[in-house]
Design a protein around this motif. Sequence first.
Motif, PDB file in Angstrom:
ATOM      1  N   ALA A 614      10.261   1.701   3.805  1.00 37.88           N
ATOM      2  CA  ALA A 614       9.026   0.939   3.623  1.00 37.88           C
ATOM      3  C   ALA A 614       8.011   1.699   2.768  1.00 37.88           C
ATOM      4  N   VAL A 615       7.841   2.980   3.025  1.00 42.90           N
ATOM      5  CA  VAL A 615       6.869   3.763   2.271  1.00 42.90           C
ATOM      6  C   VAL A 615       7.294   3.875   0.809  1.00 42.90           C
ATOM      7  N   ALA A 616       8.576   4.102   0.569  1.00 42.91           N
ATOM      8  CA  ALA A 616       9.066   4.167  -0.815  1.00 42.91           C
ATOM      9  C   ALA A 616       8.808   2.847  -1.539  1.00 42.91           C
ATOM     10  N   GLU A 617       9.049   1.742  -0.864  1.00 45.23           N
ATOM     11  CA  GLU A 617       8.807   0.435  -1.477  1.00 45.23           C
ATOM     12  C   GLU A 617       7.327   0.252  -1.806  1.00 45.23           C
ATOM     13  N   ALA A 618       6.459   0.738  -0.934  1.00 44.96           N
ATOM     14  CA  ALA A 618       5.028   0.608  -1.191  1.00 44.96           C
ATOM     15  C   ALA A 618       4.597   1.457  -2.381  1.00 44.96           C
ATOM     16  N   LEU A 619       5.109   2.669  -2.467  1.00 44.11           N
ATOM     17  CA  LEU A 619       4.732   3.551  -3.575  1.00 44.11           C
ATOM     18  C   LEU A 619       5.147   2.977  -4.920  1.00 44.11           C
ATOM     19  N   LEU A 620       6.265   2.268  -4.934  1.00 46.00           N
ATOM     20  CA  LEU A 620       6.791   1.720  -6.185  1.00 46.00           C
ATOM     21  C   LEU A 620       6.385   0.267  -6.405  1.00 46.00           C
ATOM     22  N   GLY A 621       5.537  -0.270  -5.538  1.00 48.27           N
ATOM     23  CA  GLY A 621       5.019  -1.613  -5.747  1.00 48.27           C
ATOM     24  C   GLY A 621       5.948  -2.728  -5.364  1.00 48.27           C
ATOM     25  N   ARG A 622       7.025  -2.428  -4.670  1.00 47.66           N
ATOM     26  CA  ARG A 622       7.929  -3.488  -4.242  1.00 47.66           C
ATOM     27  C   ARG A 622       7.361  -4.273  -3.067  1.00 47.66           C
ATOM     28  N   ILE A 623       6.477  -3.652  -2.316  1.00 45.25           N
ATOM     29  CA  ILE A 623       5.667  -4.350  -1.325  1.00 45.25           C
ATOM     30  C   ILE A 623       4.222  -3.946  -1.547  1.00 45.25           C
ATOM     31  N   ASN A 624       3.310  -4.736  -1.011  1.00 41.11           N
ATOM     32  CA  ASN A 624       1.884  -4.494  -1.183  1.00 41.11           C
ATOM     33  C   ASN A 624       1.284  -4.168   0.182  1.00 41.11           C
ATOM     34  N   PRO A 625       0.787  -2.945   0.393  1.00 37.54           N
ATOM     35  CA  PRO A 625       0.223  -2.607   1.701  1.00 37.54           C
ATOM     36  C   PRO A 625      -0.916  -3.555   2.075  1.00 37.54           C
ATOM     37  N   GLY A 626      -0.970  -3.917   3.350  1.00 38.49           N
ATOM     38  CA  GLY A 626      -2.008  -4.848   3.779  1.00 38.49           C
ATOM     39  C   GLY A 626      -2.592  -4.560   5.140  1.00 38.49           C
ATOM     40  N   ALA A 627      -2.207  -3.435   5.773  1.00 42.70           N
ATOM     41  CA  ALA A 627      -2.724  -3.105   7.100  1.00 42.70           C
ATOM     42  C   ALA A 627      -4.151  -2.590   7.007  1.00 42.70           C
ATOM     43  N   LYS A 628      -4.803  -2.510   8.167  1.00 44.68           N
ATOM     44  CA  LYS A 628      -6.161  -2.009   8.260  1.00 44.68           C
ATOM     45  C   LYS A 628      -6.222  -0.912   9.323  1.00 44.68           C
ATOM     46  N   LEU A 629      -7.279  -0.155   9.302  1.00 43.35           N
ATOM     47  CA  LEU A 629      -7.447   0.903  10.296  1.00 43.35           C
ATOM     48  C   LEU A 629      -7.884   0.315  11.633  1.00 43.35           C
ATOM     49  N   PRO A 630      -7.157   0.603  12.724  1.00 46.91           N
ATOM     50  CA  PRO A 630      -7.565   0.092  14.035  1.00 46.91           C
ATOM     51  C   PRO A 630      -8.578   0.996  14.736  1.00 46.91           C
ATOM     52  N   LEU A 631      -9.109   1.970  14.003  1.00 47.91           N
ATOM     53  CA  LEU A 631     -10.117   2.867  14.563  1.00 47.91           C
ATOM     54  C   LEU A 631     -10.935   3.483  13.440  1.00 47.91           C
ATOM     55  N   THR A 632     -12.023   4.085  13.808  1.00 45.14           N
ATOM     56  CA  THR A 632     -12.884   4.792  12.868  1.00 45.14           C
ATOM     57  C   THR A 632     -12.321   6.186  12.630  1.00 45.14           C
TER      58      THR A 632
END
Length: 788
Positions: A614-632
Amino acid sequence: MITTRRMMLGWLGGTAAAAFAPGAIAAAASPIYKDARAPIDLRVRDLLSRMTLEEKVGQLIALWGTKADIMDDLTFNPAKATAAYPDGFGQITRPSDRRGGLQSADVAGGTGARWRGSESTIAFVNAVQRWARERTRLGIPVLFHEESLHGYMAPDATMFPQAIGLAGSFDRDLMTRVQSVIGREVRAHGSHLALSPVVDIARDPRWGRIEETFGEDPYLCGEMGVAAVDGLQGPGEKLAPGKVLATLKHMTGHGQPQAGNNIAPAPLAERELRENFFPPFRAVVSRTSIAAVMPSYNEIDGVPSHASRWLLGDVLRGEWGFDGAVVSDYGAVEELQKIHHVASDKQETARRALHAGVDCELPDGVAYRTLADQVRAGTVARAAVDTACARMLRLKFRAGLFEDGPADLNLARRLTGNAEAQALALEAAQRSLCLLTNDGVLPFDQARLTKLAVIGPNAAVARLGGYSGEPSRAVSLLDGLRALLGDRVVHAQGVFITRSEDRSADAVELADPAANARLIAEAVAIARDADAIVLAIGDTEQTSREGYAANHLGDRTAIDLVGEQNALFDALHALGKPIVVCAINGRPPSWPGVVARANAVLECWYPGQEGGTAVAEALLGRINPGAKLPLTVVRDAGQVPLYYNAKSSVGRGYLFGTTKPLFPFGHGLSYTSFRLGPPQLSSATIGRAGSVEVRVSVTNTGARAGDEVVQLYVHQETASVTRPIKALKGFARVTLAPGETREVVMTLDPEAFALWNLAMEEVVEPGRYQIMTGPNSVDLQTATLVIA
């Protein structure tokens, strides 16, 4: 829920069940408790009426280390079981581990015991159940429970992203699907009770268990908790095939311990409990058929949770109508004497816990084994034992244990870690990745990459986090990038964080600085002619973990990177090449020096067994990260506790420092851009019992498909007691194609506006309320609502 609870009380002393008096039940040709068509409540009453005192107490204990009493090596011995437990026993703690047998670890924590495989686990479970059904007087089956925080904690089971990462997905449906797979893998191995989910709100990054939580927000924790229980248990009272009973934990205050130290007192007032710490538990109790609740190790206002009749009786059972079982945390009943010193011996610890409403003692029932003698001595009421026993029996009837057949090894092998589960683990990892910073370097253009340096202590290892099993496969970041880029990837260790990778080890020693200096020089040499650098840094399962004993610590005072990781970043950054940091960690990334200078930071948390892909796919743009921080994410430990839903008096300022976080709650970027319209209210004025719809238009204004999480916050302008500056009351994650617009609709009901007033009454007060929406907790647009 309340009706069922009252029915239970009726069996134990009311007149409603007079037709089922013990004499009439005993005379029946076929015992009611063996009739699957009979209501659960009547089956419990019937069985309870037939039991001796010793049999009742037996249902309140479990076997973990004491599994040695019933085994030859690792094989169940029915003759030994009969000799040691002639009156039976209620539970087996974690049948998948070897504790009590050969080669068991000495530690008592969640990851120390060496595991059995599926064949051994299922053979053991089936043999125990055969003995319980056929060779005990009443044939009461045994309840088996397992750990399953983010996967069934056993060999070959699917390991999903750690809880904190799943929460960051802001995806209820994903949580339900993940927990459904976890539940079926647990159930396939013969266990019917999962010690999950954790809905503690977490406000202290020094605390090593922060990774086990769903973050700092009560609403988010509650929503994720409800979704998790829906996945584990399914709807209704009785379990369907492939489902397990869930355990809600840890009630409460656990996530804001004094000085960030695990099990330390939670210095919280009642209003703070009711407005922030109780709501996730209450949401799950009120919206699901949750089977069990586990109290927390800590104390509140001088009373440990396992001895708090107010917490477990007045609030949980009384106000909320919980009618399930309260199960102790491991060793917590004994700790009433050993740590809290509110009892003088194990007999008194048993009395105090039972009086508070703790129905069974895990993991070995050391104190509760004294209850039969105490009843005979007159120091414990027989009715108290009856009540606890009835609740534990009810779990067994809800689980279908009296009708359930043996666990099927072939089924377990087909279900555990199969292709469907692996695909879901990959999806979960993809949806839990949160892009924190990006100056445009990401996503990498694969066509232009000739050499990518992948460096760091977390690059070549698939870190899973605490309470993890050993999956049949695990993909590291290095594995994932090599699968996509082949020999264009070069690798260097960079540094080691700790001397050992054994997460069950008690002692934690940082790696040798001199050796790390040599590794840093090697990494610089390897990266010197690379196009870009991917640096994987963060935590290990030793540097962020549960500190469950004085010799097995997991909390920290410093929250920046440990060891020589900052030095590694400095050396690589000096090369002047694009550097992307992959944060693989259990704690929030409070790394101000790295964040300020990295070209991009991708928060991966512990992304599970498929995380490297998953991380490799995100780095290469095969997926687009969309999560948010659940804490400060704080900048410095001196800001702790810092959370977004604070009061308006917080944040005046510091000498030589700032009150601003490194990253706010709800933050997360994308490779595309979004435009959110202002909140549109269905009505500008409602009554105190009314509801309002909030509509927000979302447009993808960029060139890539992507996800946005629309967040809805509420603030009461003037109130009888102080209110948070904002509080999350809704969210929706949407996927949009380039140019696509969608309208998100969320409803605020009276619960969203309620507060606990000066008289400690839950009310909705009239007045003006700010209704705020946006992509995070800072960049918000506002509409005004009047409650008349």
